[in-house]
Motif scaffolding. Structure first.
Motif, short mmCIF file in Angstrom:
data_model
loop_
_atom_site.label_atom_id
_atom_site.label_comp_id
_atom_site.label_asym_id
_atom_site.label_seq_id
_atom_site.Cartn_x
_atom_site.Cartn_y
_atom_site.Cartn_z
N HIS A 75 -10.87 1.97 -4.02
CA HIS A 75 -9.63 2.34 -3.35
C HIS A 75 -8.38 1.82 -4.06
N LYS A 76 -8.51 1.44 -5.33
CA LYS A 76 -7.36 0.87 -6.05
C LYS A 76 -6.18 1.84 -6.14
N ALA A 77 -6.41 3.12 -5.96
CA ALA A 77 -5.33 4.11 -6.03
C ALA A 77 -4.30 3.93 -4.91
N ILE A 78 -4.63 3.19 -3.86
CA ILE A 78 -3.66 2.99 -2.76
C ILE A 78 -2.61 1.94 -3.11
N ILE A 79 -2.81 1.22 -4.20
CA ILE A 79 -1.88 0.14 -4.58
C ILE A 79 -0.63 0.74 -5.19
N SER A 80 0.53 0.38 -4.66
CA SER A 80 1.80 0.82 -5.26
C SER A 80 2.26 -0.23 -6.27
N ASP A 81 3.32 0.07 -6.98
CA ASP A 81 3.90 -0.88 -7.92
C ASP A 81 4.84 -1.85 -7.23
N GLN A 82 5.14 -1.60 -5.97
CA GLN A 82 6.12 -2.39 -5.24
C GLN A 82 5.51 -3.70 -4.73
N VAL A 83 6.14 -4.81 -5.11
CA VAL A 83 5.73 -6.13 -4.60
C VAL A 83 6.05 -6.17 -3.11
N TRP A 84 5.12 -6.67 -2.32
CA TRP A 84 5.32 -6.78 -0.86
C TRP A 84 6.06 -8.07 -0.56
N ASP A 85 7.17 -7.96 0.14
CA ASP A 85 8.02 -9.11 0.44
C ASP A 85 7.82 -9.53 1.90
N PRO A 86 7.19 -10.70 2.14
CA PRO A 86 6.93 -11.12 3.51
C PRO A 86 8.18 -11.30 4.36
N HIS A 87 9.26 -11.78 3.75
CA HIS A 87 10.50 -12.01 4.51
C HIS A 87 11.12 -10.68 4.94
N HIS A 88 11.13 -9.70 4.04
CA HIS A 88 11.64 -8.38 4.37
C HIS A 88 10.79 -7.75 5.49
N PHE A 89 9.47 -7.90 5.37
CA PHE A 89 8.57 -7.37 6.39
C PHE A 89 8.89 -7.98 7.75
N VAL A 134 0.86 -1.17 0.00
CA VAL A 134 0.00 0.00 0.00
C VAL A 134 0.91 1.23 0.00
N ARG A 135 0.57 2.23 -0.80
CA ARG A 135 1.37 3.46 -0.88
C ARG A 135 1.61 4.04 0.52
N ASP A 136 2.87 4.33 0.81
CA ASP A 136 3.27 4.99 2.05
C ASP A 136 2.92 4.20 3.31
N GLU A 137 2.79 2.87 3.19
CA GLU A 137 2.49 2.03 4.34
C GLU A 137 3.44 0.83 4.37
N LEU A 138 3.42 0.07 5.46
CA LEU A 138 4.27 -1.11 5.61
C LEU A 138 3.57 -2.39 5.17
#
Length: 140
Positions: free
Chosen positions: A107-121, A40-44
């Motif tokens: 609310h699709k505008a909140i989606i960033s292009d960045q793939v979320w990485d569970p291990h990094h999180f 999500v844009r600007d979120e973890l």
């Protein structure tokens, strides 16, 4: 009525899940096909949305979550998410149905292009996430 809940973000981690729900639930690895997960844009945390058939999300399914805990999960997920029923693949166990929280179309505008990485999180952002949600997560 209890339902299975598929998680693909912060709720995959017991340090978050156990602070949101009251019950103890059996869980297993699962795969959601035809969906993608992005930050999500600007979120973890991430969001899921319908995508190409070959895309998939690996996560955790919790079984037979009771209605009170489903309500708590609905509140935790908030206004951007819609709980919807999907079919999951369970490694070596076949298929099952579950509810998953996906982004509402408006609310699709909140989606960033960045793939979320569970291990990094888990390694780098989980503590920060928990600190940021301490008010909700510490309710009892």
């Amino acid at each position: 009525m209890s339902v299975n809940i598929f998680t693909y973000g912060s709720l995959m981690y017991s340090t978050v899940w156990d602070r949101v729900v009251y019950g103890n639930y059996l869980a297993s690895s699962a795969v959601l096909r035809g969906y993608a997960r992005r930050t999500v844009r600007d979120e973890l945390y991430p969001v899921a949305f319908e995508a190409r058939h070959e895309e998939f999300i690996s996560g955790i399914v919790y079984y037979d979550v009771d209605p009170l805990d489903v309500y708590r999960l609905d509140c935790f997920e908030g206004e951007y998410y819609l709980r919807t029923s999907v079919n999951l693949d369970l490694p070596q166990l076949g298929k099952t149905s579950a509810d998953v929280y996906i982004v509402k179309p408006r609310h699709k505008a909140i989606i960033s292009d960045q793939v979320w990485d569970p291990h990094h999180f888990q390694q780098n952002l989980l503590s920060e996430f928990i600190a940021g949600y301490e008010g909700f997560l510490s309710e009892g």
